[in-house]
Scaffold this motif. Structure first.
Motif, short mmCIF file in Angstrom:
data_model
loop_
_atom_site.label_atom_id
_atom_site.label_comp_id
_atom_site.label_asym_id
_atom_site.label_seq_id
_atom_site.Cartn_x
_atom_site.Cartn_y
_atom_site.Cartn_z
N ILE A 143 -1.47 6.23 6.13
CA ILE A 143 -2.56 5.25 6.11
C ILE A 143 -3.23 5.23 4.73
CG2 ILE A 143 -4.87 4.76 7.03
CD1 ILE A 143 -3.83 5.72 9.76
N LEU A 144 -3.44 6.39 4.13
CA LEU A 144 -4.07 6.43 2.80
C LEU A 144 -3.20 5.75 1.75
CD1 LEU A 144 -5.55 10.05 2.79
CD2 LEU A 144 -6.78 7.89 3.06
N ILE A 145 -1.90 6.01 1.80
CA ILE A 145 -0.98 5.39 0.85
C ILE A 145 -0.93 3.88 1.07
CG2 ILE A 145 1.44 5.21 0.16
CD1 ILE A 145 1.68 8.23 0.75
N GLN A 146 -0.78 3.48 2.33
CA GLN A 146 -0.67 2.07 2.66
C GLN A 146 -1.96 1.32 2.33
OE1 GLN A 146 2.07 0.75 3.16
NE2 GLN A 146 2.16 -0.63 4.88
N SER A 147 -3.11 1.95 2.55
CA SER A 147 -4.38 1.28 2.26
C SER A 147 -4.54 1.00 0.77
CB SER A 147 -5.55 2.11 2.78
OG SER A 147 -5.68 3.31 2.05
N TYR A 148 -3.97 1.85 -0.07
CA TYR A 148 -4.04 1.61 -1.51
C TYR A 148 -3.29 0.35 -1.89
CZ TYR A 148 -3.75 2.52 -6.52
OH TYR A 148 -3.84 2.42 -7.89
N PHE A 149 -2.11 0.15 -1.29
CA PHE A 149 -1.35 -1.06 -1.62
C PHE A 149 -2.00 -2.30 -1.03
CE2 PHE A 149 1.92 2.28 -2.09
CZ PHE A 149 2.12 2.11 -3.44
N TYR A 150 -2.63 -2.18 0.14
CA TYR A 150 -3.41 -3.30 0.66
C TYR A 150 -4.60 -3.59 -0.24
CZ TYR A 150 -0.92 -3.70 5.11
OH TYR A 150 0.02 -3.92 6.07
N PHE A 151 -5.24 -2.54 -0.76
CA PHE A 151 -6.34 -2.73 -1.71
C PHE A 151 -5.87 -3.48 -2.95
CE2 PHE A 151 -7.76 -0.89 -5.77
CZ PHE A 151 -8.98 -1.55 -5.88
N LEU A 152 -4.74 -3.05 -3.52
CA LEU A 152 -4.23 -3.72 -4.72
C LEU A 152 -3.91 -5.19 -4.43
CD1 LEU A 152 -1.87 -0.97 -6.19
CD2 LEU A 152 -4.12 -1.66 -7.03
N ALA A 153 -3.33 -5.47 -3.27
CA ALA A 153 -2.99 -6.85 -2.92
C ALA A 153 -4.25 -7.69 -2.72
CB ALA A 153 -2.12 -6.88 -1.66
N THR A 154 -5.23 -7.18 -1.99
CA THR A 154 -6.44 -7.97 -1.76
C THR A 154 -7.25 -8.11 -3.05
OG1 THR A 154 -7.62 -5.98 -0.99
CG2 THR A 154 -6.64 -7.41 0.69
N ASN A 155 -7.25 -7.11 -3.87
CA ASN A 155 -7.94 -7.20 -5.16
C ASN A 155 -7.27 -8.25 -6.05
OD1 ASN A 155 -10.03 -6.40 -6.85
ND2 ASN A 155 -8.74 -4.94 -7.91
N LEU A 156 -5.94 -8.29 -6.03
CA LEU A 156 -5.20 -9.29 -6.81
C LEU A 156 -5.51 -10.70 -6.30
CD1 LEU A 156 -3.01 -9.86 -8.99
CD2 LEU A 156 -1.35 -9.74 -7.13
N VAL A 157 -5.54 -10.88 -5.00
CA VAL A 157 -5.85 -12.19 -4.43
C VAL A 157 -7.27 -12.60 -4.82
CG1 VAL A 157 -6.27 -13.42 -2.25
CG2 VAL A 157 -4.22 -12.03 -2.53
N PHE A 158 -8.21 -11.67 -4.75
CA PHE A 158 -9.59 -11.99 -5.14
C PHE A 158 -9.66 -12.37 -6.62
CE2 PHE A 158 -13.69 -10.77 -6.91
CZ PHE A 158 -14.52 -11.60 -6.16
N MET A 159 -8.94 -11.66 -7.47
CA MET A 159 -8.96 -11.97 -8.91
C MET A 159 -8.41 -13.37 -9.16
SD MET A 159 -7.93 -8.29 -10.65
CE MET A 159 -6.67 -9.08 -11.55
N VAL A 160 -7.34 -13.75 -8.45
CA VAL A 160 -6.75 -15.08 -8.62
C VAL A 160 -7.71 -16.15 -8.14
CG1 VAL A 160 -4.89 -16.60 -7.82
CG2 VAL A 160 -4.37 -14.27 -8.55
N ILE A 161 -8.37 -15.92 -7.01
CA ILE A 161 -9.33 -16.90 -6.49
C ILE A 161 -10.52 -17.05 -7.42
CG2 ILE A 161 -10.99 -17.31 -4.63
CD1 ILE A 161 -8.92 -16.06 -2.72
N LYS A 162 -10.98 -15.94 -7.97
CA LYS A 162 -12.16 -15.93 -8.85
C LYS A 162 -11.86 -16.54 -10.23
CE LYS A 162 -14.64 -12.65 -11.25
NZ LYS A 162 -14.89 -11.28 -11.54
N ASP A 163 -10.62 -16.39 -10.70
CA ASP A 163 -10.27 -16.82 -12.05
C ASP A 163 -10.20 -18.35 -12.13
OD1 ASP A 163 -9.53 -16.75 -14.68
OD2 ASP A 163 -7.46 -16.12 -14.32
#
Length: 172
Positions: A86-106
């Protein structure tokens, strides 16, 4: 599970993912140390005590934030139970959601950045899918197929929560 040559051939994917996480943690550690020492060198003489100066820099600036976030999966690579997955998987979900947020914000998105974001998101999505394979989830972490949806939901909630907290911290 004992590490043998046969297991190594079957589980090279998890070893690569763990090495990637360890590399990211070490990179973030070195980067944080360099930024803190550089900031100290530029702002010499905040107080008369070096320890107080370093403590001030660490608490007032976000140089350690990536290190703290990458500590989550780094701890997960040493735990061979469901919580480690769960800890490993949550990191990759964090990276994906952070990337999506950066694209939406940019606002200034061009074709090159769209392609780079799409490739990065595809790689993250591939890692998430690979972590759900039976050879990794069941054999390494003991997660049954019927438990995968619940564990993925927990990891997704943790990843989204970290992204949301970072957005809130940056806004204030």
């Amino acid at each position: 599970m004992k590490l043998t040559l046969e297991n190594l051939k079957e589980n090279y994917v998890i070893l690569i993912i763990k090495m990637l996480i360890a590399f990211l943690f070490i990179f973030n550690l070195i980067n944080a140390i360099l930024k803190i020492t550089h900031h100290y060198d530029v702002a010499i003489g905040i107080s008369e005590n070096k320890l107080v100066d370093y403590f001030y820099i660490i608490t007032r600036f976000s140089y350690l934030r990536p290190l703290i976030i990458s500590l989550i999966p780094f701890i997960g690579i040493f735990i061979k139970r469901k919580i480690g997955w769960i800890l490993i998987q949550s990191y990759f979900y964090f990276l994906a959601t952070n990337l999506v947020f950066m694209v939406i914000k940019d606002d200034s998105i061009n074709n090159n950045s769209i392609l780079m974001h799409a490739i990065t998101f595809s790689i993250l999505f591939l890692i998430i899918i690979l972590m759900n394979k039976k050879t990794i989830s069941k054999l390494n972490y003991g997660i049954e197929k019927k438990e995968l949806i619940n564990k993925n939901n927990i990891a997704l909630i943790i990843g989204i929560s970290i992204t949301t907290i970072l957005i809130y911290i940056k806004a204030n």
